[in-house]
Design an enzyme around this catalytic site. Structure first.
Site, PDB file in Angstrom:
ATOM      1  NE  ARG A 105      61.743  48.750 -36.281  1.00  0.00           N
ATOM      2  CZ  ARG A 105      62.762  48.410 -34.772  1.00  0.00           C
ATOM      3  NH1 ARG A 105      62.335  46.717 -34.307  1.00  0.00           N
ATOM      4  NH2 ARG A 105      63.581  49.656 -34.657  1.00  0.00           N
ATOM      5  CG  HIS A 148      68.709  49.034 -34.760  1.00  0.00           C
ATOM      6  ND1 HIS A 148      67.206  48.138 -34.567  1.00  0.00           N
ATOM      7  CD2 HIS A 148      69.146  47.691 -33.487  1.00  0.00           C
ATOM      8  CE1 HIS A 148      66.923  47.367 -33.818  1.00  0.00           C
ATOM      9  NE2 HIS A 148      68.233  47.334 -33.255  1.00  0.00           N
ATOM     10  CD  GLU A 193      65.401  48.638 -28.437  1.00  0.00           C
ATOM     11  OE1 GLU A 193      66.230  48.446 -27.219  1.00  0.00           O
ATOM     12  OE2 GLU A 193      64.570  47.254 -28.373  1.00  0.00           O
ATOM     13  CG  ASN A 319      61.327  47.652 -30.052  1.00  0.00           C
ATOM     14  OD1 ASN A 319      60.744  47.885 -31.168  1.00  0.00           O
ATOM     15  ND2 ASN A 319      62.557  48.152 -30.341  1.00  0.00           N
ATOM     16  CE1 TYR A 321      62.912  41.470 -27.227  1.00  0.00           C
ATOM     17  CE2 TYR A 321      63.026  43.109 -26.785  1.00  0.00           C
ATOM     18  CZ  TYR A 321      63.300  42.470 -27.861  1.00  0.00           C
ATOM     19  OH  TYR A 321      63.686  42.560 -29.206  1.00  0.00           O
ATOM     20  CD  GLU A 377      63.568  45.578 -31.549  1.00  0.00           C
ATOM     21  OE1 GLU A 377      64.286  44.921 -29.889  1.00  0.00           O
ATOM     22  OE2 GLU A 377      64.052  46.093 -31.762  1.00  0.00           O
TER      23      GLU A 377
HETATM   24  C1  FCB Z   1      66.142  44.995 -28.906  1.00  0.00           C
HETATM   25  C2  FCB Z   1      67.561  45.475 -29.977  1.00  0.00           C
HETATM   26  C3  FCB Z   1      67.849  44.122 -31.080  1.00  0.00           C
HETATM   27  C4  FCB Z   1      67.925  43.057 -30.381  1.00  0.00           C
HETATM   28  C5  FCB Z   1      66.672  43.124 -29.592  1.00  0.00           C
HETATM   29  C6  FCB Z   1      66.617  41.493 -28.317  1.00  0.00           C
HETATM   30  O1  FCB Z   1      67.109  45.484 -27.897  1.00  0.00           O
HETATM   31  O2  FCB Z   1      66.909  46.609 -30.075  1.00  0.00           O
HETATM   32  O3  FCB Z   1      68.025  44.721 -31.700  1.00  0.00           O
HETATM   33  O4  FCB Z   1      68.759  42.817 -30.244  1.00  0.00           O
HETATM   34  O5  FCB Z   1      66.564  43.966 -28.406  1.00  0.00           O
END
Ligand code: FCB
Length: 471
Positions: A105, A148, A193, A319, A321, A377
């Site tokens: 990607r 992006h 995002e 995405n 985290y 992600e």
């Molecule tokens: C996301 C972003 C990516 C990277 C990760 C850690 O928010 O899409 O570019 O910075 O976090």
């Protein structure tokens, strides 16, 4: 330190530590990850890796401008050189292929491919043609994100995402790219995002262009989503064989107590992080609770906009985290209450794989038209160092295994998840945190540009080889 925390976590949580000690990554035999058609790849983004910001006619982006302002990015870092991928792309593709990764990607830098009048910049376009052709030659599935975060500065000078016209300029850009690159792209994502572009860029100012006003954030979001909606039919017309979608970051919010006020706070956190984007895309309306949180910030929406925004998608990129524990702020909103004693990454983000599973299964309940999902992600930062030519990124290996287990659980609960991209292929420019935070499964020495494969990437490669051998 980070590695110790991971070891402690694994000892305390045998339920999620199913991999054998000898191989702390490979998913258990009953995992859906063994399905050959579950795509496993890695992701990057143009401004974070390319460098070469003044070459071959590339125009300045809002991140060139923002990172040049003292105090905006840690240590004054900028993306001017980054991983020098613009010059090293051939070796980087070799590396990607040698790891057996099946998908890549990447994103296109809008200011590299169009001039200020909207005319094509041939040299910039040719860079992506060469790159994508090579990826296809290697048999790699290509996911291309159009935006992006590197908005051309000349568009920001005319209001950026606060100006409705930017959405139409984006559709022109999507038109050019899909005409030029049709046949080499398996999946197009319009935006990466939009929450970060709208909220961090226009709501709290932590990202470019650095404006801070809630009303700006909701209007910028509307124009971003409109840009997406205008681009989808253009992509469909020019490149019918590819999939079209969008990438959203999602956040898990949990309540600090059972009190109704804290439960409401957690709900509002998820409205602000998830429903703000997913409701317009999948239900054709903004969640009204958002305007309880930010009273008086309703964006200007013209007739037909919500229909444009909510046209069907082929896939939704997710995405994920971390989670945020919240309590009521005593007024309309929520405040963060960081939990003590939990495992965290170099970013300070809590490692919380269950959040990914719970959000995905929740979306399936909430959105009856939820498209097929790709995790576009997931990953973590650690302060990795090369020792005797090796990088033992133990915490990342454990992180990836646990998040892939969460994906498997969501699949088994009926969510249609078709692939997973590691963030990131290599260490890179981590926005406001510059080069200090290392998210790669490949280490980058920024003084020499030497790439070193980390242990995590070796284990992913080993798993992919085993999976191939079984098929
Ligand atoms: C996301 C972003 C990516 C990277 C990760 C850690 O928010 O899409 O570019 O910075 O976090």
């Amino acid at each position: 330190m980070a590695n110790d925390a991971s070891a402690v976590f694994d000892t305390l949580s045998p339920a999620v530590s199913k991999g054998s000690l000898a191989d702390p990554f490979t998913p258990p035999a009953d995992s859906s990850l063994w399905r050959k058609n579950f795509l496993l790849g890695a992701a990057t983004a143009s401004y974070q890796i390319e460098g070469a910001v003044n070459e071959d006619g590339r125009l300045p982006s809002i991140w060139d401008t923002f990172s040049a302002i003292p105090g905006k990015v840690l240590a004054g870092d900028t993306g001017a050189v980054a991983c020098d991928h613009y010059h090293r792309w051939e070796a980087d593709v070799e590396m990607l292929a040698s790891l057996g990764l099946e998908g890549y990607r990447l994103s296109i830098a809008w200011p590299r491919v169009m001039d200020a009048a909207g005319a094509p910049n041939r040299k910039g376009i040719d860079f992506y043609k060469r790159l994508l052709n090579r990826l296809k030659e290697k048999g790699i599935t290509t996911f291309v994100t159009l935006y992006h975060w590197d908005l051309p500065q000349h568009l920001e000078d005319r209001g950026g995402w606060l100006n409705r016209d930017t959405a139409y300029r984006f559709a022109d850009y999507a038109d050019l790219m899909s005409c030029e690159l049709a046949g080499t792209v398996d999946a197009w994502a319009t935006l990466n995002e939009p929450w970060c572009s709208a909220y961090l860029g226009y709501g709290n100012g932590h990202h470019a262009p650095g404006l801070a006003n809630d009303r700006f954030a909701t209007q910028a979001m509307h124009h971003l989503l409109l840009a997406h909606g205008l681009a989808v039919p253009v992509l469909r017309a020019n490149d019918p064989a590819s999939q079209k979608g969008i990438v959203a970051n999602i956040g898990r919010g949990t309540a600090n107590s059972d009190s109704a006020a804290d439960q409401r706070a957690a709900h509002l956190f998820e409205v602000q992080h998830n429903a703000w984007i997913l409701d317009p895309l999948l239900k054709g309306s903004y969640p009204q609770d958002l305007f309880e949180l930010w009273p008086g910030t309703e964006p200007l929406v013209l007739d037909g906009d919500m229909e444009t925004i909510s046209a069907p998608l082929d896939f939704l990129g997710i995405n994920y985290y971390f989670r945020t524990n919240v309590a009521s702020d005593g007024a309309h909103g929520f405040r963060d209450v960081p939990l003590e004693g939990v495992e965290r990454t170099q970013m300070g983000w809590e490692v919380y794989p269950d959040g990914l599973r719970d959000l995905l299964t929740g979306f399936k309940e909430t959105y009856h038209n939820l498209p097929p999902i790709y995790i576009t992600e997931n990953g973590m930062a650690s302060d990795d160092e090369v020792t005797d030519g090796r990088v033992e990124d133990t915490q990342r290996i454990s992180f990836l295994r646990r998040h892939l287990a969460a994906v498997d659980q969501a699949i088994k609960a009926g969510v249609d998840i078709r692939g997973y991209f590691l963030w990131s292929l290599m260490d890179n420019f981590e926005w406001a945190f510059g080069y200090e935070r290392r998210f790669g499964v490949v280490h980058v020495d920024y003084s020499t540009q030497k790439r070193t494969i980390k242990r995590s990437a070796e284990l992913v490669e080993k798993f992919l080889q085993e999976r191939k051998a079984k098929a």
